[in-house]
Design an enzyme around this catalytic site. Sequence first.
Site, mmCIF file in Angstrom:
data_model
loop_
_atom_site.group_PDB
_atom_site.id
_atom_site.type_symbol
_atom_site.label_atom_id
_atom_site.label_comp_id
_atom_site.label_asym_id
_atom_site.label_seq_id
_atom_site.Cartn_x
_atom_site.Cartn_y
_atom_site.Cartn_z
ATOM 1 N N TYR A 1 -5.306 0.022 8.352
ATOM 2 C CA TYR A 1 -4.772 -0.169 9.702
ATOM 3 C C TYR A 1 -5.521 0.682 10.733
ATOM 4 O O TYR A 1 -4.979 1.032 11.781
ATOM 5 C CB TYR A 1 -3.277 0.196 9.757
ATOM 6 C CG TYR A 1 -2.353 -0.702 8.959
ATOM 7 C CD1 TYR A 1 -2.843 -1.648 8.071
ATOM 8 C CD2 TYR A 1 -0.979 -0.603 9.092
ATOM 9 C CE1 TYR A 1 -1.985 -2.462 7.333
ATOM 10 C CE2 TYR A 1 -0.121 -1.412 8.366
ATOM 11 C CZ TYR A 1 -0.637 -2.330 7.480
ATOM 12 O OH TYR A 1 0.216 -3.132 6.752
ATOM 13 N N ASP B 1 -1.452 -3.490 -8.232
ATOM 14 C CA ASP B 1 -0.773 -4.611 -8.899
ATOM 15 C C ASP B 1 0.140 -4.089 -10.016
ATOM 16 O O ASP B 1 1.289 -4.523 -10.161
ATOM 17 C CB ASP B 1 -1.793 -5.646 -9.420
ATOM 18 C CG ASP B 1 -3.045 -5.008 -10.020
ATOM 19 O OD1 ASP B 1 -3.197 -3.775 -9.935
ATOM 20 O OD2 ASP B 1 -3.880 -5.746 -10.585
ATOM 21 N N ASP C 1 8.329 -2.766 1.167
ATOM 22 C CA ASP C 1 9.183 -3.945 1.372
ATOM 23 C C ASP C 1 9.736 -4.408 0.028
ATOM 24 O O ASP C 1 10.899 -4.833 -0.068
ATOM 25 C CB ASP C 1 8.413 -5.087 2.049
ATOM 26 C CG ASP C 1 8.693 -5.135 3.553
ATOM 27 O OD1 ASP C 1 8.799 -4.040 4.149
ATOM 28 O OD2 ASP C 1 8.820 -6.241 4.120
ATOM 29 N N LYS D 1 -6.637 0.604 -5.615
ATOM 30 C CA LYS D 1 -7.194 -0.544 -6.358
ATOM 31 C C LYS D 1 -8.653 -0.189 -6.633
ATOM 32 O O LYS D 1 -9.586 -0.872 -6.211
ATOM 33 C CB LYS D 1 -7.047 -1.816 -5.510
ATOM 34 C CG LYS D 1 -7.448 -3.095 -6.215
ATOM 35 C CD LYS D 1 -6.539 -3.495 -7.352
ATOM 36 C CE LYS D 1 -7.094 -4.740 -8.041
ATOM 37 N NZ LYS D 1 -6.321 -5.104 -9.250
ATOM 38 N N ASP E 1 2.826 -0.138 2.747
ATOM 39 C CA ASP E 1 3.608 -1.025 3.609
ATOM 40 C C ASP E 1 4.180 -2.169 2.764
ATOM 41 O O ASP E 1 5.365 -2.510 2.847
ATOM 42 C CB ASP E 1 2.709 -1.565 4.730
ATOM 43 C CG ASP E 1 3.479 -2.274 5.834
ATOM 44 O OD1 ASP E 1 4.725 -2.271 5.791
ATOM 45 O OD2 ASP E 1 2.847 -2.845 6.737
HETATM 46 N N1 GGG Z 1 11.075 -1.234 12.937
HETATM 47 C C1 GGG Z 1 9.854 -1.508 12.574
HETATM 48 C C2 GGG Z 1 9.075 -2.620 13.196
HETATM 49 O O1 GGG Z 1 9.316 -3.100 14.260
HETATM 50 N N2 GGG Z 1 8.116 -2.964 12.418
HETATM 51 C C3 GGG Z 1 7.143 -3.930 12.754
HETATM 52 C C4 GGG Z 1 6.067 -3.924 11.737
HETATM 53 O O2 GGG Z 1 5.576 -4.969 11.342
HETATM 54 N N3 GGG Z 1 5.633 -2.787 11.299
HETATM 55 C C5 GGG Z 1 4.548 -2.677 10.420
HETATM 56 C C6 GGG Z 1 4.338 -1.285 10.012
HETATM 57 O O3 GGG Z 1 5.303 -0.539 9.802
HETATM 58 O O4 GGG Z 1 3.189 -0.894 9.841
#
Ligand code: GGG
Length: 357
Positions: free
Chosen positions: A138, A221, A249, A188, A245
């Site tokens: 990022y 993985d 999730d 990785k 990230d």
């Molecule tokens: N509350 C978090 C939000 O709005 N996240 C948007 C998002 O896609 N964040 C990606 C990240 O945390 O890098």
Amino acid sequence: MTAYRIAVIPGDGIGKEVVPVGLAAVRRALEVTGSGRIETMEFDWSCERYLREGSLMPTDGLTKLAEHDAILFGAVGLPPVPDHISLWGLLLPIRQSFDLYVNLRPVRVLDGIASPLRHGTRETVDMLFIRENTEGEYAGVGGRFHQGSPDEVALQTSVYTRRGVERIARFAFERARERRKQVASVTKSNAIQYTAVLWDEVVRDVAKDFPDVELTSYLVDAAAARMVMEPASLDVVVASNLYADILTDLGAALQGSLGLAASANLDPSRRHPSLFEPVHGSAPQIAGRGIANPMATVWAAALMLEHLGERDASALVLRALERVAREGPRTADVGGRASTTEVGAAIVGAIGAEGKG
Ligand code: GGG
């Protein structure tokens, strides 16, 4: 009594519904401990502002934020605005400019909330993710050329620096010392032989300063599979921006809902205000219906109190959150029928109410 200046950015969609609950929890906890209070300044920075004024935040936005002790953030994103515009217009510039290089994300199942894992309990799912938050995938380095033509090319370069990897690894090992003394480092490096191999080498070097902490390296993985098959074998997990990230999730899913996943974007040097937010986005599909789960924001608010040094207030908020998770009410994402406001009122009511039934 300390007064903390809190910048509040509710953002878009359900961000505007859950942030007031987080603030109410903070206010109540500080009222109970009597140790501090918050002075809030709300900013309407969002995709709605972008559509109205052409930018998500004003040009002096970072200067305004810098005057605060912490930032409570909701969520950004609104369907007509491309997601890369909204993310690069607000959240990522804050993380990078303020050098919020730690993104700390607890992944823990709460009693009373069903994990989709057959054996997913608070004993088996209790991880702390430490995500590198300012560079890696990022970093925002790249470009497009011959745009729109059949010869179009897009390049995006991951940036891993020795300094960046070393400081996030060190933070992870320090956290591990407070927990089960295990660090899992995720890359990785079989396929990505430059950046990921640098990461592995630097993490191994840092590990030498922590002989009491066990380091295990996983390919991303394999780490994803392990989170599902053997979650109890993972304690502190450190990974680059993109991998963590994605894995967090998955972690939120193991917790039972994205509505429970909290995060802290930290500048451990404390030169800049740290930012606290739910992991979830603006969820436009449910925004405005009053049914969003406020628990992730309340958990993020507890992380904020801890960072501000208000450990007792933070513990009160977490205990109240755990109590409501156990006893209800619950929003629909975790099997209930309650509204955001009802769950919020229950959490705020439970703060400092231990022993009262
Ligand atoms: N509350 C978090 C939000 O709005 N996240 C948007 C998002 O896609 N964040 C990606 C990240 O945390 O890098």
